[in-house]
Design an enzyme around this catalytic site. Structure first.
Site, PDB file in Angstrom:
ATOM      1  N   ASN A   1      -3.604  -3.826   6.390  1.00  0.00           N
ATOM      2  CA  ASN A   1      -3.019  -4.803   6.112  1.00  0.00           C
ATOM      3  C   ASN A   1      -3.253  -5.918   7.026  1.00  0.00           C
ATOM      4  O   ASN A   1      -2.298  -6.898   7.255  1.00  0.00           O
ATOM      5  CB  ASN A   1      -1.482  -4.606   6.163  1.00  0.00           C
ATOM      6  CG  ASN A   1      -0.781  -3.863   5.061  1.00  0.00           C
ATOM      7  OD1 ASN A   1      -1.624  -3.604   3.921  1.00  0.00           O
ATOM      8  ND2 ASN A   1       0.412  -3.197   5.121  1.00  0.00           N
ATOM      9  N   CYS A   2      -4.260  -6.047   7.471  1.00  0.00           N
ATOM     10  CA  CYS A   2      -4.708  -7.237   8.356  1.00  0.00           C
ATOM     11  C   CYS A   2      -4.668  -8.492   7.652  1.00  0.00           C
ATOM     12  O   CYS A   2      -4.560  -9.495   8.544  1.00  0.00           O
ATOM     13  CB  CYS A   2      -6.108  -6.961   9.149  1.00  0.00           C
ATOM     14  SG  CYS A   2      -6.181  -7.630  10.761  1.00  0.00           S
TER      15      CYS A   2
END
Lengths: 118, 100, 126, 143
Positions: A116-117
């Site tokens: 989820n960067c």
């Protein structure tokens, strides 16, 4: 309502058997094999065809070399480079793996969950 | 437009080669944290290029709080600024490059 | 001036200045580059000093439970990251040559390096 | 001559800053330098577009650090600064989860027993750093 509940519990049970996390990613990457891939794909309502498998093997080979699960744009470029311009299009890949093709394909191919960067 | 280089490590822990490859003669340097030991870098253990006189060709500042914390006295030809001065420098120069 | 190197102005310059594995800096810099690529923000990816060690081919860090950094850098092209620069003197000082590197890079001298930095708005030096 | 303060009037042009904090409070002076810099920036009338905590810097958002009474609890001071000034503060998720910094959503996502991040900061991605860079005049890193 109860039907979908049954479906959810059934899915949860199956996920536990397959050792998947809440989002359907493998908890242990070494558990992956073709039948596991088929089940993960079924969770996503995808029935794996020859065209899926070539992408899955491509992703796995890429991951083995680079230790990276490519996000969408790099995924499209990779498919384009390896399988040609006709398949290296997000339209084609979305048709096969749905709305976020890189994430779903990575899931089916037994690659790590994106952080989820981005 | 020129850059502000923020040097935060002691002379022995700063790669002079890297620093000098990037710093332009019209750039400004500020020494903070252990970087303030550059003010006392006329030791035999320090590469000649890292010694304080060498850096005199650049516009240099030392952060007052960090000098005081370490018991380093400013000498007359040193420019010392506090954090407000540091902020002012960062605003004056177009960009900053941190070295840590 | 070194005259051969044509550089484009980019608002972000990333300077990778540390060797891989010994710290997390190399990976952190790469992740910033990847993120910029996903958001279609071109940047300069500059390898300086010990940072050039990141580009060595034949890295095999499996036994130290790490991911191969060089192999990750090989993917820059797929991400559309084309402005990859290596400081020539940093290679020379470490007795390395261009053909030991994992991917195609542009070698630059001090002059071009200073120019790249001076033309950027943001410099992240890790 | 030793001039302790550069004699500048209050800034006429308000600049938008992004601060990248890359060191833990316990690993040296950098986090403290960044905090002092941030506070002074605001005092002088500048704008902080975003604080971005990266690498070991994510520890600055931990709400589980305990310090003796005569030492500064840096995460608590950051939290106060962020809350009082309504700052945008983002903690890089991939750095954070590796170091045990999670909010309740990440805790749920990774099936962890508790959250450990001040709610004044948001767990987010590097995209938020990239985005902030496009909207600011100055970027400074501390590490």
């Amino acid at each position: 309502m109860s039907e979908s509940l049954d479906r959810d519990t059934g899915l949860a049970k199956k996920n536990e058997l397959l050792r998947l996390d809440a989002e359907g990613f493998l908890k242990r990457l070494s558990d992956w094999d073709e039948s596991v891939a088929t089940s993960i794909a079924a969770n996503e309502d995808i029935c794996l065809q020859e065209t899926h498998w070539e992408i899955i093997y491509l992703l796995r080979a890429f991951y083995r070399t680079h230790s990276i699960a490519p996000p969408n744009r790099a995924f499209v470029s990779l498919v384009k480079r390896e399988l040609g311009a006709e398949k290296g299009q997000s339209r084609y890949l979305m048709g096969m793996f749905g709305g976020s093709p890189a994430k779903t394909a990575a899931k089916v191919a037994g690659l790590p969950k994106p952080e989820n960067c981005l | 437009m020129h850059s502000l280089h923020i040097i935060a490590k002691a002379p022995t822990a700063t790669s002079l080669a890297d620093l000098l490859a990037v710093i332009d003669e019209s750039d400004v340097l500020i020494f903070i944290e252990d970087g303030v030991y550059f003010a006392r870098s006329e030791f035999p253990c320090v590469e000649p290029a890292a010694s304080a006189p060498y850096f005199r060709q650049y516009e240099c500042y030392y952060l007052a709080e960090d000098l005081a914390a370490r018991g380093i006295e400013a000498h007359d030809d040193m420019q010392v600024v506090d954090t407000r001065g540091f902020v002012a420098l960062s605003a004056r120069l177009a960009r900053s490059v941190s070295w840590y | 001036m070194d005259n051969q190197t044509q550089t484009k102005k980019q608002s972000i310059s990333l300077i990778a200045r540390r060797a891989p594995y010994g710290s997390g800096a190399a990976r952190q810099t790469l992740d910033i580059a990847f993120a910029a690529a996903v958001f279609e923000r071109p940047l300069n990816y500059i390898f300086l000093g010990d940072g050039v060690y990141q580009l060595l081919s034949k890295q095999d860090p499996e036994a130290i439970q790490n991911k191969p950094h060089g192999a990750a850098l090989e993917t820059l092209e797929l991400y559309g990251i084309d402005e990859v620069y290596v400081h020539r003197n940093s290679l020379i000082q470490r007795a390395l040559s261009e053909d030991e590197l994992v991917c195609k890079v542009t070698l630059i001298d001090d002059c071009t390096l200073k120019e790249l930095v001076a033309e950027s708005i943001h410099v992240i030096n890790l | 001559m030793v001039a302790y303060v550069i004699d500048t009037p209050e800034p006429i042009t308000v600049l938008r800053y992004v601060l990248l904090i890359n060191a833990a409070p316990q690993s040296g002076e950098a986090a403290n330098s960044a905090l002092r810099f941030a506070g002074t920036l605001l005092e002088m009338g500048h704008h902080i577009e975003r604080l971005f905590f990266y690498g070991d810097g994510v520890i600055n958002a931990s709400n589980l650090t305990v310090m003796p009474q005569d030492e500064t609890n840096l995460p608590a001071v950051w939290n106060a600064l962020i809350e009082e000034n309504g700052l945008s503060s983002v903690v890089c998720v991939s750095s954070a989860i590796r170091r045990g910094i999670v909010d309740s959503a990440e805790a749920r996502r990774h099936e962890l027993p508790a959250s450990s991040c001040y709610t004044s900061s948001e767990i987010g991605g590097l995209g938020q750093l990239i985005e902030a860079l496009s909207n600011c005049d100055r970027t400074l890193s501390f590490g």
